[in-house]
Scaffold this active site. Structure first.
Site, PDB file in Angstrom:
ATOM      1  N   LYS A  50       0.939  -1.073   0.059  1.00 49.77           N
ATOM      2  CA  LYS A  50       0.036   0.102   0.027  1.00 49.77           C
ATOM      3  C   LYS A  50       0.959   1.193   0.036  1.00 49.77           C
ATOM      4  O   LYS A  50       0.596   2.182  -0.758  1.00 49.77           O
ATOM      5  CB  LYS A  50      -0.707  -0.040   1.178  1.00 49.77           C
ATOM      6  CG  LYS A  50      -1.975  -0.794   1.254  1.00 49.77           C
ATOM      7  CD  LYS A  50      -2.789  -1.018   2.519  1.00 49.77           C
ATOM      8  CE  LYS A  50      -3.822  -2.301   2.466  1.00 49.77           C
ATOM      9  NZ  LYS A  50      -4.213  -2.732   3.600  1.00 49.77           N
ATOM     10  N   GLN A  94      -4.339  -1.164  10.017  1.00 47.74           N
ATOM     11  CA  GLN A  94      -4.362  -2.456   9.502  1.00 47.74           C
ATOM     12  C   GLN A  94      -4.971  -3.424  10.272  1.00 47.74           C
ATOM     13  O   GLN A  94      -4.377  -3.659  11.336  1.00 47.74           O
ATOM     14  CB  GLN A  94      -2.984  -2.830   9.013  1.00 47.74           C
ATOM     15  CG  GLN A  94      -2.752  -4.141   8.342  1.00 47.74           C
ATOM     16  CD  GLN A  94      -3.322  -4.011   6.848  1.00 47.74           C
ATOM     17  OE1 GLN A  94      -3.188  -3.008   6.199  1.00 47.74           O
ATOM     18  NE2 GLN A  94      -3.837  -5.019   6.656  1.00 47.74           N
ATOM     19  N   ASP A 117     -10.614   3.688   4.776  1.00 48.52           N
ATOM     20  CA  ASP A 117     -11.395   2.492   4.733  1.00 48.52           C
ATOM     21  C   ASP A 117     -12.733   2.306   4.753  1.00 48.52           C
ATOM     22  O   ASP A 117     -13.149   1.162   4.636  1.00 48.52           O
ATOM     23  CB  ASP A 117     -10.464   1.588   5.963  1.00 48.52           C
ATOM     24  CG  ASP A 117      -9.477   0.727   5.245  1.00 48.52           C
ATOM     25  OD1 ASP A 117      -9.277   0.618   4.135  1.00 48.52           O
ATOM     26  OD2 ASP A 117      -8.638   0.113   6.045  1.00 48.52           O
TER      27      ASP A 117
END
Ligand code: NDP
Length: 303
Positions: A50, A94, A117
Site C-alpha cells: 500500500k 491495518q 477504509d
C-alpha cells in the site's frame, strides 16, 4: 476472465493525473498514514504494498509500527494524534489487530473525514442511506470493475455470500443502490447452491477454498471471487487446481493462494475474477482513490 490489474492501472493513471493537477496549484500531496500493530508477516506485506503504491503516485505516506503488546489506549492515542495532524489526509489501521486490542473502539476513533477504509459507523451509516462518503475499498473496487467492464447491475439478481462489515454487507448495499435485487447468504443459509444458482452476479467473500463449484453458478453469470485462502495441503491443491497449479511457486513458498470459487467454474460463468489477480489489485487502487478524495475534500475541492 476479469483481471483487477487492468482496472487498477486505469484507476492509478487517473489518480496520478488528479494528483499532478493538485500539486500544480501549490497544494500539498495527499498523505496516508498506516498504523500497523504487531508483526504479522501477511499484514507487513499488505502495508508495504500500500505505501509503495502511495509513493509511486507522489503521495506522502508513513507507517507507524507499534509493538504487538500495545494496549488499546496506546493505539487510540496514536489514532487521535493522526486525527489532529493537519498533514494527514487518510488513516488506515491495518487489520487484524492483536486479540487484546478493542478493534471496534479503535476504528470508531478515526476521524470519519480521514477514514479512507470506510469502517467508521458514520461512513457505514452514510452508505446505508445511499449517500456514501468512504466505502470499504474491496466492494468499492468491485463496483468500479463491474462499471468499467460494462456489466449491467440494474434489474439483475445479485447474490452475495458473506456478511462481514468489510466486504459482504457493504457489497450488498452498493449493489442494492445500483438497483440490483440482492440476496445475502451466510453460514446458516440452507441450500446455498440453489440460492446462488439464481444469481446473475455472484460475489463470494467467505474464506473457504473452492466452496463454490459449477453447481452454484448459473450459466453466463458474472462471478466475483473475493476469497483469499492460503492452502498448503498438496492434495487439496491438486483437487482444486489440477494441472493449473503452479508447483514451482508451491515448492518455493510451501503454499498457494486460491479463492472461494473453483477455477473450473470459468467454463460455466460468463465472467470470473481469478485468484490471485482478480479483486486483490482493486482494493489497493481504491485505497488510493479514497486517499486522494479525502485530500481534495480537506482542501475544499469535492471529488
Ligand atoms: P469474515 O470471516 O469476516 O466473513 C466470512 C463470511 O462468510 C461470514 O459472513 C460467514 O458467515 C460466511 N461463511 C462462512 N462459511 C460459510 C459457508 N460454508 N457458507 C456460506 N457462508 C459462509 O471474512 P471477510 O469478509 O473479512 O473476508 C472474506 C474473504 O475475503 C477472506 O478470504 C478474506 O481473506 C478475503 N478478503 C479479500 C480482500 C481482497 O482484497 N481481495 C479484502 C478483504 C477480504 P457467518 O456470518 O454466518 O459467520
Amino acid at each position: 476472465m476479469l483481471y483487477g490489474k487492468v482496472i487498477q492501472d486505469v484507476l492509478l493513471a487517473e489518480v496520478a493525473e488528479a494528483t499532478e493537477t493538485m500539486l500544480a496549484t501549490g497544494s500539498a500531496p495527499p498523505h496516508l498514514s498506516v498504523v500497523l500493530v504487531g508483526d504479522d508477516p501477511a499484514s507487513q506485506i499488505y502495508v508495504r504494498s500500500k505505501t509503495r503504491k502511495c509513493e509511486a503516485m507522489g503521495f506522502g505516506s508513513e507507517t507507524i509500527i507499534m509493538d504487538s503488546e500495545s494496549s488499546t489506549d496506546k493505539v487510540l492515542a496514536t489514532v487521535q494524534d493522526l486525527n489532529r495532524n493537519p498533514r494527514v489526509d487518510g488513516i488506515l489501521v491495518q487489520l487484524p489487530l492483536p486479540d487484546h486490542c478493542d478493534q471496534q473502539a479503535i476504528l470508531d476513533a478515526i476521524d470519519p473525514d480521514k477514514d479512507v477504509d470506510g469502517f467508521h459507523p458514520c461512513n457505514t451509516g452514510l452508505l446505508a442511506q445511499g449517500r456514501p462518503q468512504f466505502v470499504p475499498a474491496t466492494p468499492a473496487g468491485i463496483i468500479e470493475m463491474l462499471h468499467r467492464e460494462k456489466i449491467e447491475i440494474s434489474g439483475k439478481h445479485a447474490v452475495v455470500i458473506g456478511r462481514s462489515d468489510i466486504v459482504g454487507k457493504p457489497m450488498a448495499m452498493l449493489l442494492l443502490h445500483r438497483h440490483a435485487t440482492v440476496t445475502i447468504c451466510h453460514s446458516r443459509t440452507p441450500d446455498l447452491a440453489v440460492v446462488s444458482r439464481n444469481a446473475d452476479i455472484l460475489v463470494t467473500a467467505v474464506g473457504r477454498p473452492g466452496l463454490v463449484t459449477r453447481e452454484y453458478v448459473k450459466p453466463g453469470a458474472t462471478v466475483i471471487d473475493v476469497g483469499i485462502n492460503r492452502v498448503s495441503d498438496r492434495e487439496q491443491l491438486e483437487n482444486l487446481l489440477g494441472d493449473a497449479a503452479d508447483w514451482k511457486l508451491y515448492d518455493e513458498r510451501g503454499y498457494l493462494v486460491v479463492g472461494d470459487v473453483r477455477p473450473d467454474v470459468a467454463a460455466v460463468a460468463g465472467a470470473l475474477t481469478p485468484v490471485p489477480g482478480g479483486v486483490g489489485p482493486l482494493t489497493i487502487g481504491m485505497l488510493l482513490v479514497h486517499t486522494l478524495r479525502a485530500a481534495r475534500r480537506r482542501r475544499g475541492r469535492a471529488m
